[in-house]
Design a protein around this motif. Sequence first.
Motif, PDB file in Angstrom:
ATOM      1  N   ASP A   1       0.827  -1.211   0.000  1.00 27.44           N
ATOM      2  CA  ASP A   1       0.000   0.000   0.000  1.00 27.44           C
ATOM      3  C   ASP A   1       0.861   1.260   0.000  1.00 27.44           C
ATOM      4  O   ASP A   1       0.565   2.224  -0.714  1.00 27.44           O
ATOM      5  CB  ASP A   1      -0.938   0.016   1.207  1.00 27.44           C
ATOM      6  N   THR A   2       1.924   1.257   0.794  1.00 27.84           N
ATOM      7  CA  THR A   2       2.832   2.410   0.842  1.00 27.84           C
ATOM      8  C   THR A   2       3.466   2.661  -0.512  1.00 27.84           C
ATOM      9  O   THR A   2       3.509   3.796  -0.995  1.00 27.84           O
ATOM     10  CB  THR A   2       3.934   2.193   1.904  1.00 27.84           C
ATOM     11  N   VAL A   3       3.956   1.606  -1.141  1.00 25.74           N
ATOM     12  CA  VAL A   3       4.606   1.752  -2.448  1.00 25.74           C
ATOM     13  C   VAL A   3       3.595   2.238  -3.483  1.00 25.74           C
ATOM     14  O   VAL A   3       3.892   3.142  -4.272  1.00 25.74           O
ATOM     15  CB  VAL A   3       5.265   0.428  -2.890  1.00 25.74           C
ATOM     16  N   ALA A   4       2.395   1.667  -3.480  1.00 26.51           N
ATOM     17  CA  ALA A   4       1.372   2.086  -4.442  1.00 26.51           C
ATOM     18  C   ALA A   4       1.006   3.556  -4.255  1.00 26.51           C
ATOM     19  O   ALA A   4       0.802   4.291  -5.223  1.00 26.51           O
ATOM     20  CB  ALA A   4       0.131   1.210  -4.307  1.00 26.51           C
ATOM     21  N   ARG A   5       0.949   4.004  -3.004  1.00 28.74           N
ATOM     22  CA  ARG A   5       0.562   5.383  -2.703  1.00 28.74           C
ATOM     23  C   ARG A   5       1.704   6.366  -2.961  1.00 28.74           C
ATOM     24  O   ARG A   5       1.509   7.413  -3.565  1.00 28.74           O
ATOM     25  CB  ARG A   5       0.107   5.476  -1.238  1.00 28.74           C
ATOM     26  N   GLU A   6       2.900   6.033  -2.506  1.00 29.42           N
ATOM     27  CA  GLU A   6       4.015   6.982  -2.534  1.00 29.42           C
ATOM     28  C   GLU A   6       4.887   6.902  -3.791  1.00 29.42           C
ATOM     29  O   GLU A   6       5.582   7.864  -4.106  1.00 29.42           O
ATOM     30  CB  GLU A   6       4.908   6.770  -1.306  1.00 29.42           C
ATOM     31  N   TYR A   7       4.886   5.768  -4.466  1.00 28.81           N
ATOM     32  CA  TYR A   7       5.812   5.570  -5.577  1.00 28.81           C
ATOM     33  C   TYR A   7       5.113   5.214  -6.881  1.00 28.81           C
ATOM     34  O   TYR A   7       5.736   4.729  -7.807  1.00 28.81           O
ATOM     35  CB  TYR A   7       6.840   4.499  -5.216  1.00 28.81           C
ATOM     36  N   SER A   8       3.807   5.477  -6.968  1.00 27.50           N
ATOM     37  CA  SER A   8       3.093   5.243  -8.222  1.00 27.50           C
ATOM     38  C   SER A   8       3.589   6.247  -9.259  1.00 27.50           C
ATOM     39  O   SER A   8       4.223   7.264  -8.915  1.00 27.50           O
ATOM     40  CB  SER A   8       1.588   5.408  -8.021  1.00 27.50           C
ATOM     41  N   ILE A   9       3.279   5.996 -10.502  1.00 25.07           N
ATOM     42  CA  ILE A   9       3.664   6.936 -11.555  1.00 25.07           C
ATOM     43  C   ILE A   9       3.037   8.299 -11.285  1.00 25.07           C
ATOM     44  O   ILE A   9       3.708   9.332 -11.421  1.00 25.07           O
ATOM     45  CB  ILE A   9       3.261   6.388 -12.940  1.00 25.07           C
TER      46      ILE A   9
END
Length: 81
Positions: free
Chosen positions: A53-61
Motif C-alpha cells: 500500500d505504501t509503495v502504491a501510494r508513494e511511488y506510483s507513476i
Amino acid sequence: MASTAVGDIPGVVQDGVSGRLAPPRDAGELAAAIESCLADPATGRAMGARGRDTVAREYSIAAMAARLEELYTSAVRGGRR
C-alpha cells in the motif's frame, strides 16, 4: 518482507509495520527477520500488504510525476526571484 536497512529501504519499509529490517551486513539478523516472517505468516502477509500500500501510494507513476512537477515548478519560481 525482510530486508536490510540500506539506501532508501528504511524510507519504504518501517520495521515491524510494513516489514522487518536488519542492519546492513548482518546476515544473522537478516535470517532472524526472515524467520520471524515465516514463523507468523499472517503477520508477514499483513506487513507485506501495508508495504505494498505504501509503495502504491508513494511511488506510483502519478505520485512520482506530481513530485517532479512540484520540483520543476519550484525551481522555475525560484529562478524568477
